[in-house]
Motif scaffolding. Structure first.
Motif, mmCIF file in Angstrom:
data_model
loop_
_atom_site.group_PDB
_atom_site.id
_atom_site.type_symbol
_atom_site.label_atom_id
_atom_site.label_comp_id
_atom_site.label_asym_id
_atom_site.label_seq_id
_atom_site.Cartn_x
_atom_site.Cartn_y
_atom_site.Cartn_z
ATOM 1 N N TYR A 100 8.798 -39.947 -65.705
ATOM 2 C CA TYR A 100 8.682 -38.936 -64.764
ATOM 3 C C TYR A 100 7.466 -38.102 -64.992
ATOM 4 O O TYR A 100 7.355 -37.252 -64.240
ATOM 5 C CB TYR A 100 9.995 -38.008 -65.376
ATOM 6 C CG TYR A 100 11.281 -38.441 -64.911
ATOM 7 C CD1 TYR A 100 11.706 -38.525 -63.752
ATOM 8 C CD2 TYR A 100 12.068 -39.037 -65.793
ATOM 9 C CE1 TYR A 100 12.991 -39.199 -63.507
ATOM 10 C CE2 TYR A 100 13.239 -39.724 -65.518
ATOM 11 C CZ TYR A 100 13.536 -39.861 -64.457
ATOM 12 O OH TYR A 100 15.054 -40.203 -64.146
ATOM 13 N N ARG A 101 6.713 -38.514 -66.025
ATOM 14 C CA ARG A 101 5.177 -37.736 -66.070
ATOM 15 C C ARG A 101 4.232 -38.558 -65.672
ATOM 16 O O ARG A 101 4.150 -39.740 -66.041
ATOM 17 C CB ARG A 101 4.991 -37.673 -67.651
ATOM 18 C CG ARG A 101 6.391 -36.461 -68.130
ATOM 19 C CD ARG A 101 5.874 -36.486 -69.764
ATOM 20 N NE ARG A 101 4.545 -36.184 -70.084
ATOM 21 C CZ ARG A 101 4.936 -35.388 -71.479
ATOM 22 N NH1 ARG A 101 5.476 -35.377 -71.972
ATOM 23 N NH2 ARG A 101 3.397 -34.859 -71.528
ATOM 24 N N SER A 135 7.377 -41.855 -70.676
ATOM 25 C CA SER A 135 8.269 -40.995 -69.554
ATOM 26 C C SER A 135 7.823 -41.470 -68.030
ATOM 27 O O SER A 135 6.630 -41.500 -67.911
ATOM 28 C CB SER A 135 8.043 -39.557 -69.777
ATOM 29 O OG SER A 135 8.898 -38.821 -68.321
ATOM 30 N N SER A 179 12.614 -47.506 -70.050
ATOM 31 C CA SER A 179 13.627 -46.560 -70.428
ATOM 32 C C SER A 179 14.894 -47.138 -70.851
ATOM 33 O O SER A 179 15.565 -46.384 -71.881
ATOM 34 C CB SER A 179 13.649 -45.401 -69.561
ATOM 35 O OG SER A 179 14.152 -45.681 -68.248
ATOM 36 N N ASP A 191 7.911 -39.618 -75.555
ATOM 37 C CA ASP A 191 7.945 -39.020 -74.188
ATOM 38 C C ASP A 191 6.714 -39.077 -73.633
ATOM 39 O O ASP A 191 6.864 -39.425 -72.107
ATOM 40 C CB ASP A 191 8.810 -37.618 -74.400
ATOM 41 C CG ASP A 191 8.952 -37.095 -72.983
ATOM 42 O OD1 ASP A 191 9.809 -38.042 -72.216
ATOM 43 O OD2 ASP A 191 9.023 -35.911 -72.932
ATOM 44 N N SER A 235 1.677 -40.322 -68.212
ATOM 45 C CA SER A 235 2.244 -41.132 -69.213
ATOM 46 C C SER A 235 1.494 -42.192 -68.962
ATOM 47 O O SER A 235 1.075 -42.831 -67.998
ATOM 48 C CB SER A 235 3.752 -41.212 -69.377
ATOM 49 O OG SER A 235 3.991 -42.032 -68.082
ATOM 50 N N MET A 278 12.673 -35.993 -73.968
ATOM 51 C CA MET A 278 12.960 -37.210 -73.484
ATOM 52 C C MET A 278 14.093 -37.208 -72.358
ATOM 53 O O MET A 278 14.867 -37.993 -72.025
ATOM 54 C CB MET A 278 13.217 -38.403 -74.355
ATOM 55 C CG MET A 278 12.169 -38.759 -75.407
ATOM 56 S SD MET A 278 12.578 -40.191 -76.666
ATOM 57 C CE MET A 278 12.932 -41.437 -75.478
ATOM 58 N N GLY A 279 14.036 -35.938 -71.929
ATOM 59 C CA GLY A 279 15.141 -35.666 -70.754
ATOM 60 C C GLY A 279 16.464 -35.694 -71.328
ATOM 61 O O GLY A 279 17.501 -35.795 -70.220
#
Length: 260
Positions: free
Chosen positions: A57-58, A55, A109, A51, A61, A20-21
């Motif tokens: 950033y994905r 996420s 998030s 994640d 997702s 999860m970064g």
């Protein structure tokens, strides 16, 4: 800004997972059993699944695809419904100072990490690990005590003096500790009503019973700024320490039960 248990030399089980970064760490003080080992493995799988679902950033997702309108809420896993419902409740509880719609995108998030950490702690508890500290990127869910008769001791990093502590929180039993601040990531928390960085605090640490709301309320209080102290003092079961950019501090009245 990492909050972390003070060092110990006792027996138990520890694990660190990059997901999860951020970094999740597990400090389990119970005697390791097959059930606890199995639960820890399941917990790690759970975090990677979270994640994959949440996420931002994905691009693949569920939350990213939902934001782009490629899928509907009914097409998402049940945990998406749960998280968005919790986010809606948090937005209501904080008078809109917690938001998942900043900059025109869907981003839960601010709640997900605390929610995932609390769920991880609960999975371990149900497997028999009743004395644990689960640290999700600096936010902690505690159960029990590290050794019989001794409290957890959590060092809170000072946002203005690297390497120093603002305070040490001592606590028995079930407790959550969350810190929002600028030391690690700069002014990344936005005022949801204006879209500008929140700069009233250098850091704000909140203590509460469960991490999902404790983390969420800490973020909302940081964003709220000048009105945060009165709002936090109105919450039942929560105590706070705030450090201002000029080094001044304030604490809610009950904070002394946990730290100096």
């Amino acid at each position: 800004m990492p909050d972390k248990p003070m060092p110990h030399t006792g027996h138990g089980l520890r694990h660190v997972e990059h997901v999860m970064g951020t970094v999740f760490s597990f400090d389990i003080r119970d005697k390791p059993t097959t059930a606890i080992h199995r639960a820890l493995a399941e917990t790690v799988q759970h975090l990677h699944r979270v994640d994959a679902v949440f996420s931002t950033y994905r691009p693949d997702s569920h939350i990213s695809r939902l934001d782009r309108g490629e899928i509907r809420l009914d097409d998402c896993p049940p945990e998406v419904h749960e998280v968005l419902s919790l986010c809606a409740q948090a937005t209501h509880d904080t008078d809109g100072w917690f938001s998942i719609a900043l900059a025109g995108t869907l981003d839960p998030s601010g709640l997900v990490k605390g929610w995932a950490t609390e769920a991880a702690s609960q999975l371990l508890y149900e497997a028999g690990a009743h004395h644990t500290c689960v640290n999700g990127g600096g936010d902690l869910q505690l159960h029990g005590q590290p050794t019989p008769g001794t409290p957890w001791r959590i060092g809170i990093a000072h946002p203005l003096h690297p390497g120093k502590l603002a305070t040490v929180i001592t606590a028995h039993g079930d407790l959550a500790v969350a810190t929002s601040g600028t030391a690690e990531r700069g002014a990344h928390i936005l005022n949801p009503h204006h879209g500008t960085p929140a700069t009233t605090f250098a850091s704000l640490t909140l203590i509460g019973p469960r991490l999902t709301l404790t983390d969420t309320y800490a973020t909302a209080a940081f964003a709220r700024g000048d009105g945060a102290q009165n709002w936090l003092e109105s919450l039942d079961g929560y105590e706070a320490l705030a450090v201002l950019p000029d080094g001044q501090e304030w604490r809610t009245p009950g904070f002394r039960r946990y730290g100096s």
